[in-house]
Motif scaffolding. Structure first.
Motif, mmCIF file in Angstrom:
data_model
loop_
_atom_site.group_PDB
_atom_site.id
_atom_site.type_symbol
_atom_site.label_atom_id
_atom_site.label_comp_id
_atom_site.label_asym_id
_atom_site.label_seq_id
_atom_site.Cartn_x
_atom_site.Cartn_y
_atom_site.Cartn_z
ATOM 1 N N LEU A 248 0.824 -1.207 0.000
ATOM 2 C CA LEU A 248 0.000 0.000 0.000
ATOM 3 C C LEU A 248 0.861 1.260 0.000
ATOM 4 O O LEU A 248 0.515 2.253 -0.643
ATOM 5 N N ARG A 249 1.971 1.221 0.708
ATOM 6 C CA ARG A 249 2.870 2.382 0.712
ATOM 7 C C ARG A 249 3.410 2.645 -0.687
ATOM 8 O O ARG A 249 3.466 3.796 -1.148
ATOM 9 N N GLY A 250 3.802 1.574 -1.381
ATOM 10 C CA GLY A 250 4.290 1.741 -2.748
ATOM 11 C C GLY A 250 3.223 2.289 -3.677
ATOM 12 O O GLY A 250 3.506 3.140 -4.533
ATOM 13 N N ALA A 251 1.984 1.807 -3.510
ATOM 14 C CA ALA A 251 0.891 2.310 -4.337
ATOM 15 C C ALA A 251 0.608 3.780 -4.041
ATOM 16 O O ALA A 251 0.339 4.582 -4.947
ATOM 17 N N TRP A 252 0.677 4.135 -2.748
ATOM 18 C CA TRP A 252 0.454 5.525 -2.358
ATOM 19 C C TRP A 252 1.507 6.440 -2.969
ATOM 20 O O TRP A 252 1.213 7.556 -3.406
ATOM 21 N N LYS A 253 2.743 5.974 -2.999
ATOM 22 C CA LYS A 253 3.834 6.801 -3.502
ATOM 23 C C LYS A 253 3.717 7.067 -5.003
ATOM 24 O O LYS A 253 4.234 8.063 -5.507
ATOM 25 N N THR A 254 3.070 6.158 -5.738
ATOM 26 C CA THR A 254 2.984 6.312 -7.190
ATOM 27 C C THR A 254 1.871 7.261 -7.631
ATOM 28 O O THR A 254 1.830 7.642 -8.801
ATOM 29 N N MET A 255 0.977 7.618 -6.732
ATOM 30 C CA MET A 255 -0.132 8.495 -7.109
ATOM 31 C C MET A 255 0.350 9.931 -7.278
ATOM 32 O O MET A 255 1.274 10.376 -6.590
ATOM 33 N N ASP A 256 -0.291 10.629 -8.181
ATOM 34 C CA ASP A 256 0.063 12.017 -8.485
ATOM 35 C C ASP A 256 -0.341 12.912 -7.315
ATOM 36 O O ASP A 256 -1.518 12.982 -6.954
ATOM 37 N N LYS A 257 0.631 13.588 -6.705
ATOM 38 C CA LYS A 257 0.338 14.454 -5.560
ATOM 39 C C LYS A 257 -0.435 15.698 -5.974
ATOM 40 O O LYS A 257 -1.039 16.371 -5.135
ATOM 41 N N GLY A 258 -0.439 16.002 -7.264
ATOM 42 C CA GLY A 258 -1.205 17.161 -7.710
ATOM 43 C C GLY A 258 -2.701 17.000 -7.491
ATOM 44 O O GLY A 258 -3.425 17.993 -7.335
ATOM 45 N N GLN A 259 -3.171 15.762 -7.484
ATOM 46 C CA GLN A 259 -4.594 15.535 -7.242
ATOM 47 C C GLN A 259 -4.977 15.929 -5.810
ATOM 48 O O GLN A 259 -6.075 16.440 -5.578
ATOM 49 N N ARG A 260 -4.078 15.694 -4.868
ATOM 50 C CA ARG A 260 -4.348 16.099 -3.488
ATOM 51 C C ARG A 260 -4.421 17.622 -3.379
ATOM 52 O O ARG A 260 -5.295 18.174 -2.706
ATOM 53 N N GLU A 261 -3.488 18.297 -4.074
ATOM 54 C CA GLU A 261 -3.513 19.762 -4.054
ATOM 55 C C GLU A 261 -4.780 20.293 -4.712
ATOM 56 O O GLU A 261 -5.341 21.307 -4.262
ATOM 57 N N ALA A 262 -5.239 19.604 -5.765
ATOM 58 C CA ALA A 262 -6.495 20.016 -6.402
ATOM 59 C C ALA A 262 -7.663 19.849 -5.446
ATOM 60 O O ALA A 262 -8.582 20.678 -5.421
ATOM 61 N N GLY A 263 -7.636 18.795 -4.658
ATOM 62 C CA GLY A 263 -8.696 18.596 -3.670
ATOM 63 C C GLY A 263 -8.702 19.689 -2.616
ATOM 64 O O GLY A 263 -9.769 20.183 -2.229
ATOM 65 N N TYR A 264 -7.508 20.098 -2.152
ATOM 66 C CA TYR A 264 -7.435 21.183 -1.179
ATOM 67 C C TYR A 264 -7.964 22.485 -1.768
ATOM 68 O O TYR A 264 -8.591 23.297 -1.076
ATOM 69 N N SER A 265 -7.690 22.688 -3.062
ATOM 70 C CA SER A 265 -8.161 23.923 -3.708
ATOM 71 C C SER A 265 -9.682 23.969 -3.801
ATOM 72 O O SER A 265 -10.268 25.049 -3.939
ATOM 73 N N LEU A 266 -10.326 22.798 -3.734
ATOM 74 C CA LEU A 266 -11.787 22.729 -3.754
ATOM 75 C C LEU A 266 -12.377 22.680 -2.350
ATOM 76 O O LEU A 266 -13.541 22.335 -2.172
ATOM 77 N N ALA A 267 -11.555 22.992 -1.355
ATOM 78 C CA ALA A 267 -11.975 23.040 0.046
ATOM 79 C C ALA A 267 -12.379 21.668 0.579
ATOM 80 O O ALA A 267 -13.198 21.555 1.491
ATOM 81 N N MET A 268 -11.798 20.613 0.028
ATOM 82 C CA MET A 268 -12.053 19.270 0.529
ATOM 83 C C MET A 268 -11.159 19.008 1.739
ATOM 84 O O MET A 268 -10.039 19.490 1.814
ATOM 85 N N THR A 269 -11.684 18.237 2.687
ATOM 86 C CA THR A 269 -10.882 17.861 3.842
ATOM 87 C C THR A 269 -9.925 16.738 3.460
ATOM 88 O O THR A 269 -10.064 16.109 2.396
ATOM 89 N N ARG A 270 -8.974 16.446 4.347
ATOM 90 C CA ARG A 270 -8.010 15.365 4.067
ATOM 91 C C ARG A 270 -8.721 14.023 3.949
ATOM 92 O O ARG A 270 -8.351 13.201 3.106
ATOM 93 N N LEU A 271 -9.727 13.806 4.777
ATOM 94 C CA LEU A 271 -10.473 12.555 4.724
ATOM 95 C C LEU A 271 -11.258 12.442 3.425
ATOM 96 O O LEU A 271 -11.318 11.360 2.816
ATOM 97 N N GLN A 272 -11.870 13.535 2.977
ATOM 98 C CA GLN A 272 -12.613 13.521 1.711
ATOM 99 C C GLN A 272 -11.685 13.265 0.525
ATOM 100 O O GLN A 272 -12.048 12.532 -0.403
#
Length: 238
Positions: free
Chosen positions: A123-147
């Motif tokens: 799971l750690r390896g899978a997490w590392k391969t995901m694009d971190k830009g998607q997380r930043e896009a979620g923050y820009s939409l006022a989404m919480t970390r859990l969302q």
């Protein structure tokens, strides 16, 4: 007495005992799977945390569990945890009786811990391969970390980790044979008892091999279908 008679159902054969043992084996693996997945997901989350102490704990956890033989882990849980529980009960109240850890419960805990150690790395390896830009896009939409995790990262994480987790599931199924050493009436123990009574080791051990192989093949087909389903809508570049 011919070979089919030995494997028949009823009082004349050992088919009933083998089927009951197979049911225990599958049930043990199915109970250990969610334990391993929950623990593995938590440890994987700690391994990518910004806190150094969390990462250190996750590293020690996976290193220890992956470094110990599965059989030794089983013995430690079955004997060590039972001893710890009894010591604690006696410390709380000296009049408390003796507590014996159930072999099935010990098997679930031990196999779940072993599975979690390897699953955390997958799971750690899978997490590392995901694009971190998607997380930043979620923050820009006022989404919480859990969302962000639940709606954006979780579907991708499952798709990326599914092949590795599928291999771990197959290994978990085969590792259930180790639990026969602590007197759990699984498929392997049923075969050992039948061999001791009939002196036909090749017949019963070959039957057990075929049973494990059939279960693993069915699981591989199911996992292949799950992987195909998880990739729906994804365009593969050529």
């Amino acid at each position: 007495m011919d070979y089919l008679t030995y494997l028949s159902l009823g009082d004349s054969g050992w088919g009933d005992e083998l089927l009951k043992g197979l049911a225990v084996t599958i049930g043990l693996a199915l109970c250990a799977l969610p334990v391993g997945l929950i623990l593995g997901t938590g440890v994987a989350a700690l391994s990518i945390s910004a806190h150094k102490s969390y990462r250190w704990f996750a590293n020690v956890y996976t290193t220890v569990l992956r470094g110990l033989p599965e059989l030794l882990t089983l013995f430690i849980i079955y004997h060590g945890v039972g001893l710890l529980i009894n010591k604690t009960l006696k410390w709380i109240d000296p009049s408390n009786g003796f507590f014996e850890l159930n072999p099935f419960g010990a098997g679930v805990i031990a196999l779940g811990l072993v599975f979690s150690g390897y699953a955390a790395e997958v799971l750690r390896g899978a997490w590392k391969t995901m694009d971190k830009g998607q997380r930043e896009a979620g923050y820009s939409l006022a989404m919480t970390r859990l969302q962000i995790f639940w709606f954006i990262e979780r579907p991708q994480l499952l798709r990326l980790a599914l092949p590795g987790l599928g291999n771990l599931w197959i290994n978990l199924l085969k590792d259930t044979a180790l639990v026969s050493v602590i007197a759990l009436d699984d498929l392997m123990r049923a075969a050992n008892i039948a061999v001791g009574a009939t002196k036909k080791p090749f017949l019963f051990y070959l039957t057990v091999c075929l049973a494990y192989w059939a279960v693993c093949v069915c699981c591989e087909r199911l996992l292949a279908a799950m992987e195909q389903h998880s990739k729906r809508g994804i365009r593969v570049s050529r």
